[in-house]
Design an enzyme around this catalytic site. Structure first.
Site, PDB file in Angstrom:
ATOM      1  N   ASP A 249      70.232  53.744  40.931  1.00  0.00           N
ATOM      2  CA  ASP A 249      70.600  52.567  40.150  1.00  0.00           C
ATOM      3  C   ASP A 249      69.874  52.505  38.812  1.00  0.00           C
ATOM      4  O   ASP A 249      70.207  51.703  37.950  1.00  0.00           O
ATOM      5  CB  ASP A 249      70.290  51.298  40.963  1.00  0.00           C
ATOM      6  CG  ASP A 249      70.887  50.041  40.340  1.00  0.00           C
ATOM      7  OD1 ASP A 249      72.011  50.113  39.814  1.00  0.00           O
ATOM      8  OD2 ASP A 249      70.223  48.990  40.361  1.00  0.00           O
ATOM      9  N   SER A 270      74.445  44.485  37.852  1.00  0.00           N
ATOM     10  CA  SER A 270      75.315  45.237  38.761  1.00  0.00           C
ATOM     11  C   SER A 270      76.107  44.277  39.641  1.00  0.00           C
ATOM     12  O   SER A 270      75.582  43.264  40.103  1.00  0.00           O
ATOM     13  CB  SER A 270      74.472  46.154  39.652  1.00  0.00           C
ATOM     14  OG  SER A 270      73.593  46.943  38.892  1.00  0.00           O
ATOM     15  N   GLN A 320      79.530  52.581  40.523  1.00  0.00           N
ATOM     16  CA  GLN A 320      79.048  51.215  40.340  1.00  0.00           C
ATOM     17  C   GLN A 320      79.890  50.506  39.288  1.00  0.00           C
ATOM     18  O   GLN A 320      80.359  51.122  38.334  1.00  0.00           O
ATOM     19  CB  GLN A 320      77.581  51.221  39.886  1.00  0.00           C
ATOM     20  CG  GLN A 320      76.958  49.841  39.754  1.00  0.00           C
ATOM     21  CD  GLN A 320      75.508  49.909  39.300  1.00  0.00           C
ATOM     22  OE1 GLN A 320      75.210  49.789  38.124  1.00  0.00           O
ATOM     23  NE2 GLN A 320      74.604  50.118  40.251  1.00  0.00           N
TER      24      GLN A 320
END
Length: 335
Positions: A249, A270, A320
């Site tokens: 991430d 996110s 993502q």
């Protein structure tokens, strides 16, 4: 919603059974040997070390909080996968996870992880995890585990050709280089020094780092070598998958901003995070993170990522989507 950071361009200023071991015993060139003392990665000893409270209930604490003062999404995903892995047998390995960030995390209180044993089958097992703060879920995660199975159906893309990590500067070394510029604007100097002061448990070496003050649009792609700081060693692959979930991430969503560097970022978080684990790997060995953004629009950006082992094997695939809000000029703003 979880805080998102971006190493590309240093955008942070703006805001099982039978599975082969991921290592062979020999230390690859440029990698960290087994430590003589206690030099184990803080990702293992602290960040991903959950406190059991009851059956399938765990508590996680925080190690590193981004400058946004929101919880780092990779930490929540990694800890959720740790909790899920504690609710399956040792003879299965993680092969995928799918998460939604539903609320902002509070860095001042711990996170509770509640696991539901959704299904335990002969080949696949599914565990559902809720990350909870103040009595409400901040993340919902489903992780799937598989018994190792052989198949003649195999293929993968080809790893990009890039310089090895030993020939590149770390993010910290790049920042020190930027700080030597006497013409660096003071607000950027302060921001860079804040980054240096943080103890981020991930090492990053960008392959083609952009100039920090350049606002020219770039192709929405970036490559960098990543690994966990410290030593993890050969152990259950589920632990390396949890570390990779944390690492994946970091700087990921910022890929979608590269064509739009002329727009100051107002808000970036996110929305979801998915991962597929393909083959054994060591998260404390250098892996090439190949990131690209095929689309952005409607205040959202989509990014895809691939983590490659140094020997050219595709280890992990990621995806993502996140919210990206930028400051618009008066001519762009709606009345």
């Amino acid at each position: 919603m979880a805080a998102s950071t971006s190493a590309g361009g240093f955008r942070v200023l703006a805001a099982g059974a039978g599975a082969e071991s991921p290592g062979s015993g020999d230390v690859p060139e440029g990698e960290q040997p087994a430590p003589p003392g206690d030099l184990r990665s803080v990702l293992v000893t602290s960040v991903l070390s959950l406190e059991p409270l009851d059956l399938d209930l765990f508590r996680g604490r925080h190690y590193w909080v981004p400058v946004t003062r929101r919880l780092f999404g990779g930490q929540i995903v990694g800890q959720a996968l740790v909790a899920a892995a504690k609710a399956v047998s040792e003879d299965v390995h993680a092969h995928s996870l799918h998460c939604y960030f539903v609320r902002a995390g509070d860095p001042t209180v711990p996170v509770l992880y509640q696991v539901e044993r959704t299904r335990t089958g002969k080949s696949f097992s599914v565990r559902s995890v809720k990350a909870i703060q103040h009595g409400k879920p901040i993340l919902i995660c489903q992780a799937s585990f598989q018994q190792s199975q052989e198949s003649p159906v195999q293929h993968q893309f080809t790893m990009p050709t890039v310089p090895p990590p030993e020939e590149l500067l770390t993010q910290e070394e790049l920042i020190q280089k930027y700080l030597q510029d006497p013409n660096l604007v003071e607000k950027y100097r302060l921001g860079l020094n804040k980054i240096l002061a943080q103890e981020v448990p991930v090492e990053i070496k960008p392959v083609n780092p952009p100039e920090i003050l350049c606002q020219l649009p770039q192709e929405p792609k970036q490559l960098f070598w990543v690994r966990a700081r410290g030593y993890i060693g050969e152990c259950d692959m589920k632990l390396h998958c949890c570390v990779a979930a944390y690492i994946s991430d970091y700087a990921f969503l910022g890929t979608a901003l590269l064509p739009h560097r002329q727009h100051p970022v107002k808000f970036m978080v996110s929305l979801d995070h998915s991962m597929w684990f393909h083959t054994p790997f060591r998260a404390d060995h250098w892996m090439l993170y190949e990131c690209e953004s095929p689309w952005a629009g409607g205040c959202r950006g989509l990014v895809h990522g691939r983590l490659w082992r140094r020997d050219g094997v595709l280890a992990v695939t990621c995806a993502q989507e996140g919210v990206i809000r930028v400051k618009q000029s008066p001519a762009e703003s709606k009345l």
